[in-house]
Design a protein around this motif. Structure first.
Motif, PDB file in Angstrom:
ATOM      1  N   GLY A  71      -2.437  -2.874   6.460  1.00  0.00           N
ATOM      2  CA  GLY A  71      -1.794  -1.833   5.892  1.00  0.00           C
ATOM      3  C   GLY A  71      -2.547  -0.936   5.016  1.00  0.00           C
ATOM      4  N   GLY A  72      -1.982   0.163   4.643  1.00  0.00           N
ATOM      5  CA  GLY A  72      -2.826   0.903   3.899  1.00  0.00           C
ATOM      6  C   GLY A  72      -2.689   0.657   2.241  1.00  0.00           C
ATOM      7  N   SER A  73      -3.498   1.068   1.405  1.00  0.00           N
ATOM      8  CA  SER A  73      -3.319   0.676   0.204  1.00  0.00           C
ATOM      9  C   SER A  73      -2.380   1.728  -0.743  1.00  0.00           C
ATOM     10  CB  SER A  73      -4.844   0.805  -0.531  1.00  0.00           C
ATOM     11  OG  SER A  73      -5.654   0.049  -0.090  1.00  0.00           O
ATOM     12  N   ALA A  74      -2.083   2.773  -0.295  1.00  0.00           N
ATOM     13  CA  ALA A  74      -1.353   3.622  -0.787  1.00  0.00           C
ATOM     14  C   ALA A  74       0.085   3.179  -1.188  1.00  0.00           C
ATOM     15  CB  ALA A  74      -1.391   5.042  -0.085  1.00  0.00           C
ATOM     16  N   THR A  75       0.515   2.591  -0.123  1.00  0.00           N
ATOM     17  CA  THR A  75       2.047   2.058  -0.130  1.00  0.00           C
ATOM     18  C   THR A  75       2.205   0.557   0.349  1.00  0.00           C
ATOM     19  OG1 THR A  75       2.688   3.317   1.876  1.00  0.00           O
ATOM     20  CG2 THR A  75       2.748   4.397  -0.158  1.00  0.00           C
ATOM     21  N   ASP A  76       1.385   0.142   1.354  1.00  0.00           N
ATOM     22  CA  ASP A  76       1.677  -1.097   2.080  1.00  0.00           C
ATOM     23  C   ASP A  76       1.350  -2.284   1.010  1.00  0.00           C
ATOM     24  OD1 ASP A  76       2.730   0.382   4.408  1.00  0.00           O
ATOM     25  OD2 ASP A  76       0.829   0.635   5.232  1.00  0.00           O
ATOM     26  N   LEU A  77       0.180  -2.219   0.800  1.00  0.00           N
ATOM     27  CA  LEU A  77      -0.752  -3.481   0.455  1.00  0.00           C
ATOM     28  C   LEU A  77      -0.066  -3.648  -1.058  1.00  0.00           C
ATOM     29  CD1 LEU A  77      -4.275  -3.229   1.682  1.00  0.00           C
ATOM     30  CD2 LEU A  77      -2.410  -4.295   2.756  1.00  0.00           C
ATOM     31  N   ILE A  78       0.171  -2.636  -1.777  1.00  0.00           N
ATOM     32  CA  ILE A  78       0.589  -2.835  -3.351  1.00  0.00           C
ATOM     33  C   ILE A  78       2.028  -3.652  -3.122  1.00  0.00           C
ATOM     34  CG2 ILE A  78       2.002  -0.850  -3.577  1.00  0.00           C
ATOM     35  CD1 ILE A  78      -0.549  -1.775  -5.893  1.00  0.00           C
ATOM     36  N   ALA A  79       2.737  -3.672  -2.161  1.00  0.00           N
ATOM     37  CA  ALA A  79       3.984  -4.578  -2.088  1.00  0.00           C
ATOM     38  C   ALA A  79       3.829  -5.772  -0.924  1.00  0.00           C
ATOM     39  CB  ALA A  79       4.989  -3.286  -1.433  1.00  0.00           C
ATOM     40  N   PHE A  94      -7.288  -3.990  -0.287  1.00  0.00           N
ATOM     41  CA  PHE A  94      -6.966  -3.026  -0.967  1.00  0.00           C
ATOM     42  C   PHE A  94      -8.099  -2.325  -1.867  1.00  0.00           C
ATOM     43  CE2 PHE A  94      -5.260  -1.738  -5.388  1.00  0.00           C
ATOM     44  CZ  PHE A  94      -4.095  -0.941  -5.159  1.00  0.00           C
ATOM     45  N   ASP A  95      -7.944  -0.960  -1.582  1.00  0.00           N
ATOM     46  CA  ASP A  95      -9.367  -0.217  -1.966  1.00  0.00           C
ATOM     47  C   ASP A  95      -9.065   0.942  -3.061  1.00  0.00           C
ATOM     48  OD1 ASP A  95      -8.089   1.704  -0.509  1.00  0.00           O
ATOM     49  OD2 ASP A  95      -9.825   2.093   0.899  1.00  0.00           O
ATOM     50  N   THR A  96      -7.759   0.899  -3.818  1.00  0.00           N
ATOM     51  CA  THR A  96      -7.626   1.937  -4.738  1.00  0.00           C
ATOM     52  C   THR A  96      -8.163   1.337  -5.824  1.00  0.00           C
ATOM     53  OG1 THR A  96      -5.499   2.675  -3.791  1.00  0.00           O
ATOM     54  CG2 THR A  96      -5.835   3.295  -5.967  1.00  0.00           C
ATOM     55  N   SER A 154     -13.149   8.292   5.329  1.00  0.00           N
ATOM     56  CA  SER A 154     -12.409   7.038   4.427  1.00  0.00           C
ATOM     57  C   SER A 154     -11.128   6.706   4.972  1.00  0.00           C
ATOM     58  CB  SER A 154     -12.457   7.539   2.975  1.00  0.00           C
ATOM     59  OG  SER A 154     -11.457   6.681   2.339  1.00  0.00           O
ATOM     60  N   GLN A 155     -10.801   5.493   5.328  1.00  0.00           N
ATOM     61  CA  GLN A 155      -9.568   4.950   6.127  1.00  0.00           C
ATOM     62  C   GLN A 155      -8.453   5.278   5.010  1.00  0.00           C
ATOM     63  OE1 GLN A 155      -9.679   1.567   8.783  1.00  0.00           O
ATOM     64  NE2 GLN A 155     -11.701   1.139   7.274  1.00  0.00           N
ATOM     65  N   GLY A 156      -8.730   4.766   3.670  1.00  0.00           N
ATOM     66  CA  GLY A 156      -7.802   4.826   2.709  1.00  0.00           C
ATOM     67  C   GLY A 156      -7.235   6.442   2.195  1.00  0.00           C
ATOM     68  N   ARG A 162      -2.119  11.223   5.271  1.00  0.00           N
ATOM     69  CA  ARG A 162      -1.063  11.170   6.485  1.00  0.00           C
ATOM     70  C   ARG A 162       0.130  11.003   5.723  1.00  0.00           C
ATOM     71  NH1 ARG A 162      -5.554   8.945   9.073  1.00  0.00           N
ATOM     72  NH2 ARG A 162      -4.764   7.043   8.476  1.00  0.00           N
ATOM     73  N   ARG A 163       0.299  10.145   4.538  1.00  0.00           N
ATOM     74  CA  ARG A 163       1.730   9.872   3.781  1.00  0.00           C
ATOM     75  C   ARG A 163       2.370  11.310   3.410  1.00  0.00           C
ATOM     76  NH1 ARG A 163       2.468   4.393   4.027  1.00  0.00           N
ATOM     77  NH2 ARG A 163       0.967   3.374   5.072  1.00  0.00           N
ATOM     78  N   ILE A 164       1.318  12.362   3.188  1.00  0.00           N
ATOM     79  CA  ILE A 164       2.230  13.487   2.793  1.00  0.00           C
ATOM     80  C   ILE A 164       3.284  14.174   3.698  1.00  0.00           C
ATOM     81  CG2 ILE A 164       1.497  16.023   1.953  1.00  0.00           C
ATOM     82  CD1 ILE A 164      -1.105  15.044   1.053  1.00  0.00           C
ATOM     83  N   ASP A 165       4.118  14.440   3.243  1.00  0.00           N
ATOM     84  CA  ASP A 165       5.450  15.129   4.108  1.00  0.00           C
ATOM     85  C   ASP A 165       4.807  16.546   4.761  1.00  0.00           C
ATOM     86  OD1 ASP A 165       7.256  13.236   3.456  1.00  0.00           O
ATOM     87  OD2 ASP A 165       8.271  14.478   1.977  1.00  0.00           O
ATOM     88  N   GLY A 166       4.764  16.552   6.080  1.00  0.00           N
ATOM     89  CA  GLY A 166       4.307  17.743   6.885  1.00  0.00           C
ATOM     90  C   GLY A 166       3.114  17.567   7.621  1.00  0.00           C
ATOM     91  N   VAL A 167       2.422  16.284   6.920  1.00  0.00           N
ATOM     92  CA  VAL A 167       1.157  16.402   7.856  1.00  0.00           C
ATOM     93  C   VAL A 167       1.316  15.544   9.209  1.00  0.00           C
ATOM     94  CG1 VAL A 167      -1.006  15.106   7.519  1.00  0.00           C
ATOM     95  CG2 VAL A 167      -0.123  16.335   5.725  1.00  0.00           C
ATOM     96  N   ARG A 168       0.636  15.801  10.267  1.00  0.00           N
ATOM     97  CA  ARG A 168       0.818  15.236  11.403  1.00  0.00           C
ATOM     98  C   ARG A 168      -0.377  14.350  11.392  1.00  0.00           C
ATOM     99  NH1 ARG A 168       3.650  15.251  16.104  1.00  0.00           N
ATOM    100  NH2 ARG A 168       2.413  14.990  18.040  1.00  0.00           N
ATOM    101  N   TYR A 169      -1.576  14.782  11.717  1.00  0.00           N
ATOM    102  CA  TYR A 169      -2.727  14.203  11.654  1.00  0.00           C
ATOM    103  C   TYR A 169      -3.829  14.684  10.391  1.00  0.00           C
ATOM    104  CZ  TYR A 169      -1.411  13.738  16.627  1.00  0.00           C
ATOM    105  OH  TYR A 169      -0.799  13.279  17.762  1.00  0.00           O
TER     106      TYR A 169
END
Length: 329
Positions: A71-79, A94-96, A154-156, A162-169
């Motif tokens: 998963g992604g570091s922003a919201t997935d891996l932290i949990a 985890f890359d933050t 950068s994947q992270g 992409r986690r921002i509301d309104g962003v498609r790609y």
């Protein structure tokens, strides 16, 4: 009955797909299952791996040696990493960087409670670059260490977009500033701010009716990702994105610029570099090697959280110590 290392994959995006490909290249491993939050029947993997829902993962406790978390570091891996390490040996990427100490503490407690081994922040940076930063400074005690990333995706950081509301790609390119890189290679030992070493370029496709100005502002002020850099945001069409921004090259260099000898008279440069056609496939290959290291640590009786800085380099290899001494030393 074979003795192959039994691997599970959590998440099947670009990184999870890369892990499936990498496991296939390692004859001492086998993929037991992919775990997804999607409807399992909708997911088709490269080699037709077994696919299960994440909610059923405990059915595989004792059947999987190491879970590789994709998963992604922003919201997935932290949990996810603390949660899964209670019941499985795990590896994550985890890359933050700013949150690694916090993440380590949370995972360490959970893994120790479960009697498991968790390797966090593996990959190439953090990961291989981390190892080379330590080695460069250990060998050249007088000097400065520099890390330059890119030019590449950068994947992270792309995931954070992409986690921002309104962003498609979205795709985020890290671009080293050539003047800074040249100065380091010339042995000038300069001091840089974060902003003076790299810039960030974001290519974004937004949903219809999304607020372009609000999205731009959220990007350029995002802490730990974009706030400390000169960040350019380009809003493009879906057609442009799919044609020009779906490949994932990356790379970079770690440079230790130092000196040795009487009066530091001898200039010395230690440089480690990567040039990658596929960031996720290379990162995945490092995660698969890390899974091998994790299981060796677990077999030695270890438990808790570790990083690549804590593990003998031989543990990442499929070869015995005797073979390594004979063929690689």
């Amino acid at each position: 009955m074979n003795n192959n290392l039994k691997v599970g994959i959590v998440g099947y995006g670009n990184l999870g797909r890369g892990v499936e490909l990498a496991v296939k290249q390692n004859e001492d491993m086998e993929l037991v299952s992919v775990f997804t939050r999607r409807e399992p029947s909708s997911l088709k993997t490269v080699y037709g791996a077994n696919v299960c829902a994440c909610e059923d993962i405990l059915d595989y406790k004792g059947k999987i040696d190491v879970l590789i978390l994709c998963g992604g570091s922003a919201t997935d891996l932290i949990a996810q990493t603390p949660e899964f390490s209670k019941n499985f040996n795990v590896v994550d990427s985890f890359d933050t960087h700013a949150r690694i100490p916090e993440h380590f503490e949370n995972v360490d407690k959970a893994a120790k409670d479960g009697g498991n081994v968790a390797l966090i922040s593996s990959g190439w940076d953090p990961g291989l670059f981390s190892m080379n930063r330590v080695m460069g400074e250990s060998v050249l005690t007088e000097g400065n260490t520099y890390t330059f990333w890119g030019c590449g995706v950068s994947q992270g950081h792309s995931d954070a977009l992409r986690r921002i509301d309104g962003v498609r790609y979205a795709a985020q390119y890290t671009v080293p500033i050539e003047k800074a890189l040249e100065s380091v290679r010339n042995g000038e030992c300069p001091t840089f701010t974060t902003r003076e070493k790299h810039k960030r370029e974001c290519y974004v496709v937004i949903e219809q009716c999304a607020d372009m100005d609000a999205i731009r502002q959220e990007i350029v002020t995002m802490p730990n990702y974009f706030a400390d850099y000169d960040t350019e945001v380009y809003f493009i069409t879906e057609k442009d994105f799919l044609e020009n921004h779906t490949s994932m090259p990356h790379g970079g260099v770690v440079i230790r610029s130092g000196s040795t000898g009487e009066n530091n008279s001898s200039k010395q440069t230690y440089e480690f570099s990567l040039k990658l056609d596929s960031n996720p496939e290379f990162t995945a290959s490092m995660l698969v090697a890390s899974a091998r290291a994790v299981y060796k640590m677990f077999s030695d009786g270890a438990c808790g959280a570790f990083t690549v800085l804590d593990i003998p380099i031989s543990y990442f290899s499929k070869y015995s110590s005797e073979e390594l001494r004979k063929n690689f030393l």
